[in-house]
Scaffold this motif. Structure first.
Motif, PDB file in Angstrom:
ATOM      1  N   ASP A 190       0.848  -1.187   0.000  1.00 23.63           N
ATOM      2  CA  ASP A 190       0.000   0.000   0.000  1.00 23.63           C
ATOM      3  C   ASP A 190       0.883   1.237   0.000  1.00 23.63           C
ATOM      4  O   ASP A 190       1.987   1.220   0.535  1.00 23.63           O
ATOM      5  CB  ASP A 190      -0.879   0.039   1.253  1.00 23.63           C
ATOM      6  CG  ASP A 190      -1.889  -1.091   1.297  1.00 23.63           C
ATOM      7  OD1 ASP A 190      -2.407  -1.452   0.225  1.00 23.63           O
ATOM      8  OD2 ASP A 190      -2.151  -1.594   2.391  1.00 23.63           O
ATOM      9  N   VAL A 191       0.387   2.312  -0.575  1.00 22.92           N
ATOM     10  CA  VAL A 191       1.065   3.597  -0.443  1.00 22.92           C
ATOM     11  C   VAL A 191       0.577   4.240   0.850  1.00 22.92           C
ATOM     12  O   VAL A 191      -0.474   3.882   1.380  1.00 22.92           O
ATOM     13  CB  VAL A 191       0.789   4.520  -1.648  1.00 22.92           C
ATOM     14  CG1 VAL A 191       1.291   3.901  -2.937  1.00 22.92           C
ATOM     15  CG2 VAL A 191      -0.674   4.891  -1.749  1.00 22.92           C
ATOM     16  N   THR A 192       1.326   5.187   1.349  1.00 25.79           N
ATOM     17  CA  THR A 192       0.897   5.970   2.514  1.00 25.79           C
ATOM     18  C   THR A 192       0.414   7.315   1.991  1.00 25.79           C
ATOM     19  O   THR A 192       1.197   8.109   1.474  1.00 25.79           O
ATOM     20  CB  THR A 192       2.063   6.174   3.500  1.00 25.79           C
ATOM     21  OG1 THR A 192       2.566   4.903   3.879  1.00 25.79           O
ATOM     22  CG2 THR A 192       1.610   6.952   4.720  1.00 25.79           C
ATOM     23  N   TYR A 193      -0.888   7.529   2.096  1.00 29.35           N
ATOM     24  CA  TYR A 193      -1.459   8.780   1.591  1.00 29.35           C
ATOM     25  C   TYR A 193      -1.022   9.963   2.438  1.00 29.35           C
ATOM     26  O   TYR A 193      -0.864   9.854   3.648  1.00 29.35           O
ATOM     27  CB  TYR A 193      -2.995   8.726   1.626  1.00 29.35           C
ATOM     28  CG  TYR A 193      -3.620   7.825   0.589  1.00 29.35           C
ATOM     29  CD1 TYR A 193      -3.574   8.136  -0.754  1.00 29.35           C
ATOM     30  CD2 TYR A 193      -4.290   6.679   0.980  1.00 29.35           C
ATOM     31  CE1 TYR A 193      -4.178   7.321  -1.700  1.00 29.35           C
ATOM     32  CE2 TYR A 193      -4.901   5.852   0.043  1.00 29.35           C
ATOM     33  CZ  TYR A 193      -4.831   6.182  -1.300  1.00 29.35           C
ATOM     34  OH  TYR A 193      -5.429   5.366  -2.223  1.00 29.35           O
ATOM     35  N   THR A 213       0.943  16.762  -3.153  1.00 26.22           N
ATOM     36  CA  THR A 213       1.628  15.541  -2.741  1.00 26.22           C
ATOM     37  C   THR A 213       0.561  14.538  -2.337  1.00 26.22           C
ATOM     38  O   THR A 213      -0.117  14.704  -1.334  1.00 26.22           O
ATOM     39  CB  THR A 213       2.593  15.804  -1.568  1.00 26.22           C
ATOM     40  OG1 THR A 213       3.558  16.778  -1.977  1.00 26.22           O
ATOM     41  CG2 THR A 213       3.296  14.532  -1.148  1.00 26.22           C
ATOM     42  N   VAL A 214       0.417  13.492  -3.141  1.00 30.56           N
ATOM     43  CA  VAL A 214      -0.679  12.539  -2.945  1.00 30.56           C
ATOM     44  C   VAL A 214      -0.304  11.454  -1.942  1.00 30.56           C
ATOM     45  O   VAL A 214      -1.053  11.164  -1.017  1.00 30.56           O
ATOM     46  CB  VAL A 214      -1.093  11.899  -4.281  1.00 30.56           C
ATOM     47  CG1 VAL A 214      -2.172  10.848  -4.074  1.00 30.56           C
ATOM     48  CG2 VAL A 214      -1.551  12.971  -5.251  1.00 30.56           C
ATOM     49  N   THR A 243      12.750   9.912  -5.710  1.00 32.51           N
ATOM     50  CA  THR A 243      13.514   8.810  -5.129  1.00 32.51           C
ATOM     51  C   THR A 243      13.162   8.586  -3.663  1.00 32.51           C
ATOM     52  O   THR A 243      13.434   7.522  -3.126  1.00 32.51           O
ATOM     53  CB  THR A 243      15.024   9.065  -5.258  1.00 32.51           C
ATOM     54  OG1 THR A 243      15.337  10.306  -4.628  1.00 32.51           O
ATOM     55  CG2 THR A 243      15.450   9.105  -6.714  1.00 32.51           C
ATOM     56  N   THR A 244      12.536   9.563  -3.025  1.00 35.70           N
ATOM     57  CA  THR A 244      12.055   9.401  -1.650  1.00 35.70           C
ATOM     58  C   THR A 244      10.702   8.700  -1.616  1.00 35.70           C
ATOM     59  O   THR A 244      10.163   8.453  -0.543  1.00 35.70           O
ATOM     60  CB  THR A 244      11.927  10.765  -0.949  1.00 35.70           C
ATOM     61  OG1 THR A 244      11.036  11.587  -1.710  1.00 35.70           O
ATOM     62  CG2 THR A 244      13.279  11.446  -0.810  1.00 35.70           C
ATOM     63  N   GLY A 245      10.148   8.399  -2.795  1.00 38.96           N
ATOM     64  CA  GLY A 245       8.876   7.696  -2.889  1.00 38.96           C
ATOM     65  C   GLY A 245       7.657   8.589  -2.986  1.00 38.96           C
ATOM     66  O   GLY A 245       6.547   8.098  -3.131  1.00 38.96           O
ATOM     67  N   THR A 246       7.828   9.908  -2.902  1.00 39.75           N
ATOM     68  CA  THR A 246       6.657  10.788  -2.943  1.00 39.75           C
ATOM     69  C   THR A 246       6.079  10.860  -4.358  1.00 39.75           C
ATOM     70  O   THR A 246       6.811  10.895  -5.341  1.00 39.75           O
ATOM     71  CB  THR A 246       6.978  12.213  -2.457  1.00 39.75           C
ATOM     72  OG1 THR A 246       8.054  12.729  -3.232  1.00 39.75           O
ATOM     73  CG2 THR A 246       7.346  12.226  -0.986  1.00 39.75           C
ATOM     74  N   LEU A 247       4.763  10.860  -4.410  1.00 44.47           N
ATOM     75  CA  LEU A 247       4.020  11.008  -5.657  1.00 44.47           C
ATOM     76  C   LEU A 247       3.423  12.405  -5.662  1.00 44.47           C
ATOM     77  O   LEU A 247       2.508  12.697  -4.895  1.00 44.47           O
ATOM     78  CB  LEU A 247       2.913   9.959  -5.742  1.00 44.47           C
ATOM     79  CG  LEU A 247       3.361   8.500  -5.700  1.00 44.47           C
ATOM     80  CD1 LEU A 247       2.161   7.582  -5.517  1.00 44.47           C
ATOM     81  CD2 LEU A 247       4.139   8.143  -6.942  1.00 44.47           C
ATOM     82  N   VAL A 248       3.962  13.282  -6.505  1.00 47.00           N
ATOM     83  CA  VAL A 248       3.543  14.683  -6.547  1.00 47.00           C
ATOM     84  C   VAL A 248       2.921  14.959  -7.905  1.00 47.00           C
ATOM     85  O   VAL A 248       3.558  14.747  -8.943  1.00 47.00           O
ATOM     86  CB  VAL A 248       4.745  15.625  -6.309  1.00 47.00           C
ATOM     87  CG1 VAL A 248       4.300  17.078  -6.344  1.00 47.00           C
ATOM     88  CG2 VAL A 248       5.440  15.302  -5.005  1.00 47.00           C
TER      89      VAL A 248
END
Length: 124
Positions: free
Chosen positions: A28-31, A69-70, A100-105
């Motif tokens: 899972d992603v962390t929202y 930032t989702v 690379t930090t995993g953030t989905l922006v």
């Protein structure tokens, strides 16, 4: 069997076994606090690694104030270099940066954002 068909083998080598194909690994992603699942958990944004491919799927929607930032993907499910992609939204398309930090922006917030069919080669 190998003897009968004259195929050489090493009976002490057990490294190859049946069904040793790569298995998908899901997470899972962390929202971010301002985002969540679209409609229900059936549409939750997930990340998957299979072999050397990392994939995103699912749909997210804002719940309250809107941030670009989702979510963040867990360690092991992140690109080695920032990826710049396009995603579909309820209002058209927008950009997606997967850091690379995993953030989905995303470039612009919308009532929903689809992360379907996002696939990257993952160098491990």
């Amino acid at each position: 069997i190998c003897d009968a068909i004259n195929v050489p083998y090493n009976r002490f080598d057990y490294r190859r076994v049946a069904n040793s194909a790569p298995r998908p690994i899901n997470a899972d992603v962390t929202y971010n606090d301002t985002w969540g699942d679209f409609s229900s958990s059936a549409f939750a944004v997930k990340v998957q690694v299979e072999g050397n491919i990392v994939s995103l799927s699912g749909i997210a929607q804002p719940n309250g104030s809107v941030s670009t930032t989702v979510a963040t993907t867990p360690v092991g499910f992140r690109p080695v270099r920032a990826a710049f992609l396009t995603v579909t939204t309820s209002t058209g398309t927008t950009t997606l940066t997967w850091n690379t930090t995993g953030t989905l922006v995303i470039g612009a917030a919308a009532p929903w954002v689809s992360f379907e069919n996002i696939n990257l080669v993952l160098n491990r």
